[in-house]
Design an enzyme around this catalytic site. Structure first.
Site, PDB file in Angstrom:
ATOM      1  N   SER A 175       0.851  -1.203   0.000  1.00  0.00           N
ATOM      2  CA  SER A 175       0.000   0.000   0.000  1.00  0.00           C
ATOM      3  C   SER A 175       0.880   1.244   0.000  1.00  0.00           C
ATOM      4  CB  SER A 175      -0.853  -0.019   1.278  1.00  0.00           C
ATOM      5  OG  SER A 175      -1.455   1.233   1.524  1.00  0.00           O
ATOM      6  N   TYR A 215      -3.657  -0.237   9.789  1.00  0.00           N
ATOM      7  CA  TYR A 215      -3.432  -0.594   8.380  1.00  0.00           C
ATOM      8  C   TYR A 215      -1.994  -0.252   7.976  1.00  0.00           C
ATOM      9  CZ  TYR A 215      -4.603  -0.776   3.326  1.00  0.00           C
ATOM     10  OH  TYR A 215      -4.657  -1.071   1.986  1.00  0.00           O
TER      11      TYR A 215
HETATM   12  P1  NAP Z   1     -11.741  -5.075  -1.185  1.00  0.00           P
HETATM   13  O1  NAP Z   1     -12.520  -4.535  -2.334  1.00  0.00           O
HETATM   14  O2  NAP Z   1     -12.206  -4.764   0.186  1.00  0.00           O
HETATM   15  O3  NAP Z   1     -11.498  -6.645  -1.317  1.00  0.00           O
HETATM   16  C1  NAP Z   1     -10.748  -7.322  -0.322  1.00  0.00           C
HETATM   17  C2  NAP Z   1     -10.949  -8.796  -0.463  1.00  0.00           C
HETATM   18  O4  NAP Z   1     -10.307  -9.464   0.642  1.00  0.00           O
HETATM   19  C3  NAP Z   1     -12.422  -9.202  -0.430  1.00  0.00           C
HETATM   20  O5  NAP Z   1     -12.651 -10.151  -1.451  1.00  0.00           O
HETATM   21  C4  NAP Z   1     -12.564  -9.841   0.940  1.00  0.00           C
HETATM   22  O6  NAP Z   1     -13.523 -10.863   0.991  1.00  0.00           O
HETATM   23  C5  NAP Z   1     -11.183 -10.445   1.124  1.00  0.00           C
HETATM   24  N1  NAP Z   1     -10.919 -10.772   2.522  1.00  0.00           N
HETATM   25  C6  NAP Z   1     -10.926  -9.921   3.589  1.00  0.00           C
HETATM   26  N2  NAP Z   1     -10.648 -10.591   4.713  1.00  0.00           N
HETATM   27  C7  NAP Z   1     -10.478 -11.901   4.370  1.00  0.00           C
HETATM   28  C8  NAP Z   1     -10.161 -13.086   5.087  1.00  0.00           C
HETATM   29  N3  NAP Z   1      -9.965 -13.071   6.397  1.00  0.00           N
HETATM   30  N4  NAP Z   1     -10.037 -14.248   4.399  1.00  0.00           N
HETATM   31  C9  NAP Z   1     -10.247 -14.271   3.070  1.00  0.00           C
HETATM   32  N5  NAP Z   1     -10.532 -13.194   2.324  1.00  0.00           N
HETATM   33  C10 NAP Z   1     -10.654 -12.016   2.976  1.00  0.00           C
HETATM   34  O7  NAP Z   1     -10.280  -4.552  -1.297  1.00  0.00           O
HETATM   35  P2  NAP Z   1      -9.401  -4.136  -2.539  1.00  0.00           P
HETATM   36  O8  NAP Z   1      -9.450  -2.662  -2.610  1.00  0.00           O
HETATM   37  O9  NAP Z   1      -9.664  -4.967  -3.745  1.00  0.00           O
HETATM   38  O10 NAP Z   1      -7.991  -4.502  -1.906  1.00  0.00           O
HETATM   39  C11 NAP Z   1      -7.292  -5.698  -2.149  1.00  0.00           C
HETATM   40  C12 NAP Z   1      -5.938  -5.568  -1.493  1.00  0.00           C
HETATM   41  O11 NAP Z   1      -5.281  -4.409  -1.982  1.00  0.00           O
HETATM   42  C13 NAP Z   1      -6.002  -5.385   0.027  1.00  0.00           C
HETATM   43  O12 NAP Z   1      -4.916  -6.035   0.629  1.00  0.00           O
HETATM   44  C14 NAP Z   1      -5.885  -3.865   0.196  1.00  0.00           C
HETATM   45  O13 NAP Z   1      -5.385  -3.512   1.449  1.00  0.00           O
HETATM   46  C15 NAP Z   1      -4.913  -3.563  -0.910  1.00  0.00           C
HETATM   47  N6  NAP Z   1      -4.920  -2.186  -1.370  1.00  0.00           N
HETATM   48  C16 NAP Z   1      -6.060  -1.576  -1.813  1.00  0.00           C
HETATM   49  C17 NAP Z   1      -5.989  -0.277  -2.300  1.00  0.00           C
HETATM   50  C18 NAP Z   1      -7.165   0.482  -2.825  1.00  0.00           C
HETATM   51  O14 NAP Z   1      -7.028   1.683  -3.054  1.00  0.00           O
HETATM   52  N7  NAP Z   1      -8.310  -0.143  -3.047  1.00  0.00           N
HETATM   53  C19 NAP Z   1      -4.769   0.364  -2.338  1.00  0.00           C
HETATM   54  C20 NAP Z   1      -3.640  -0.270  -1.849  1.00  0.00           C
HETATM   55  C21 NAP Z   1      -3.727  -1.553  -1.379  1.00  0.00           C
HETATM   56  P3  NAP Z   1     -15.112 -10.608   1.081  1.00  0.00           P
HETATM   57  O15 NAP Z   1     -15.625 -11.073  -0.243  1.00  0.00           O
HETATM   58  O16 NAP Z   1     -15.523 -11.453   2.188  1.00  0.00           O
HETATM   59  O17 NAP Z   1     -15.367  -9.146   1.305  1.00  0.00           O
HETATM   60  C1  GCO Z   2      -7.023   5.032   3.014  1.00  0.00           C
HETATM   61  C2  GCO Z   2      -7.075   4.079   1.876  1.00  0.00           C
HETATM   62  C3  GCO Z   2      -5.695   3.518   1.563  1.00  0.00           C
HETATM   63  C4  GCO Z   2      -5.736   2.720   0.286  1.00  0.00           C
HETATM   64  C5  GCO Z   2      -4.453   2.155  -0.163  1.00  0.00           C
HETATM   65  C6  GCO Z   2      -3.456   3.186  -0.529  1.00  0.00           C
HETATM   66  O1  GCO Z   2      -7.948   5.052   3.813  1.00  0.00           O
HETATM   67  O2  GCO Z   2      -6.058   5.817   3.061  1.00  0.00           O
HETATM   68  O3  GCO Z   2      -8.005   3.077   2.037  1.00  0.00           O
HETATM   69  O4  GCO Z   2      -5.092   2.937   2.633  1.00  0.00           O
HETATM   70  O5  GCO Z   2      -6.666   1.710   0.341  1.00  0.00           O
HETATM   71  O6  GCO Z   2      -3.967   1.156   0.667  1.00  0.00           O
HETATM   72  O7  GCO Z   2      -2.365   2.601  -1.157  1.00  0.00           O
END
Ligand code: NAP
Ligand code: GCO
Length: 266
Positions: free
Chosen positions: A146, A159
């Site tokens: 992240s 986080y």
């Molecule tokens: P999301 O839309 O919330 O999807 C997260 C997924 O993780 C969902 O499918 C959720 O399952 C699953 N999950 C959560 N807890 C779990 C557990 N205990 N066991 C199995 N599965 C579990 O998130 P996303 O935005 O696609 O993010 C995916 C990854 O990228 C995460 O690690 C997040 O921190 C990271 N990330 C996201 C962003 C962003 O801007 N979106 C940026 C940087 C990093 P359910 O189907 O049950 O909800």
């Molecule tokens: C927040 C966001 C972030 C992003 C992502 C950034 O609240 O600042 O959710 O943490 O999801 O991880 O890279």
């Protein structure tokens, strides 16, 4: 060197928490390059929804019910995948949660929950696949990090602690298991439009953009939120032979956020 270096034909990939969002887009990218996709979700209903999403995308994925924080359940899933599909060549630790709570108001239990899913689970999953990767002559592990692997901000202490830790777990897996031809790298997405960030993008009652949305637009040289598909190419690279000498890297896929000093006053 030719495009075959990016070919994933014959490779088995496990992408955790990939029913939708970033994990799903990464899995689609790996499948387009030939990989067989395995994914998990925490209950059968959500996993079935995920399977339907893959089917609609023309992908015959293998879905498993597994909570990534539960070590016996992860071990059992990995064993089942090895029996039903084959040894896992690519692990993408994608499953993650966030709790946006000011630190001094946060219950320790909430802090622990975030650390459990975002840091302990990648350890549990990597630990489960590495022995077979060693026997198999190598493998690829990608940890989804992240911006918060590098930066802090209000309300995301747990986080940021987890994702900062995940960056160091990535470097340590690379250091400890690089000798077995295992490459462990991270992808650090910028701000990506998924359900996780939906509360930060909600249109305001007067029709204007959410203040956080405006903040992110100003922070991002690309002048847009990322789409989950923006992560697919970097994930294919880090899953493929094209990156065989890349180890312990965190590849930030952020439209330039981490490079940018900020908008000058107008
Ligand atoms: P999301 O839309 O919330 O999807 C997260 C997924 O993780 C969902 O499918 C959720 O399952 C699953 N999950 C959560 N807890 C779990 C557990 N205990 N066991 C199995 N599965 C579990 O998130 P996303 O935005 O696609 O993010 C995916 C990854 O990228 C995460 O690690 C997040 O921190 C990271 N990330 C996201 C962003 C962003 O801007 N979106 C940026 C940087 C990093 P359910 O189907 O049950 O909800
Ligand atoms: C927040 C966001 C972030 C992003 C992502 C950034 O609240 O600042 O959710 O943490 O999801 O991880 O890279």
């Amino acid at each position: 060197m030719d495009l075959k270096s990016f070919d994933l034909t014959g490779k088995v990939a496990l992408v955790t928490g990939a029913s939708y969002g970033i994990g799903f887009a990464i899995a689609k990218g790996l499948a387009a390059c030939g990989a067989t996709i395995c994914f998990n979700d925490i209950n059968d209903e959500l996993m079935q929804k995920g399977l339907a999403n893959y089917k609609e995308a023309g992908i015959e994925a293998h879905g498993y019910v597994c909570d990534v924080t539960d070590e016996p359940s992860v071990q059992a899933m990995v064993k089942k995948i090895e029996e039903e599909v084959g040894v896992i060549n690519i692990l993408v630790n994608n499953a993650g949660i966030i709790k946006r709570i000011p630190m001094i108001e946060m219950e320790a239990a909430d802090f622990r929950k975030v650390i459990d899913v975002d840091l302990n689970a990648p350890f549990i999953c990597a630990k489960a696949v590495i022995p077979s990767m060693i026997k198999n002559g190598g493998g690829k592990i990608i940890n989804i990090c992240s911006m918060m692997s590098e930066f802090g901000r209000e309300t995301v202490s747990a986080y940021a602690a987890a994702k900062g830790g995940l960056k160091m777990l990535t470097k340590n897996i690379a250091s400890e298991y690089g000798q077995y031809n295992i490459q462990c790298n991270g992808i650090g997405p910028g701000y990506i439009a998924t359900p996780q960030t939906a509360p930060l993008r909600e249109t305001q009652p007067d029709g204007s953009r959410h203040p956080f949305d405006q903040f992110i637009m100003a922070k991002t040289p690309a002048n847009r939120w990322g789409e989950p598909e923006d992560l697919a190419g970097p994930a294919v690279f880090l899953s493929s032979a094209a990156s065989d000498f890349v180890n312990g890297l965190i590849l930030y896929v952020d439209g330039g956020i981490a490079a940018y000093f900020g908008k000058q006053p107008s």
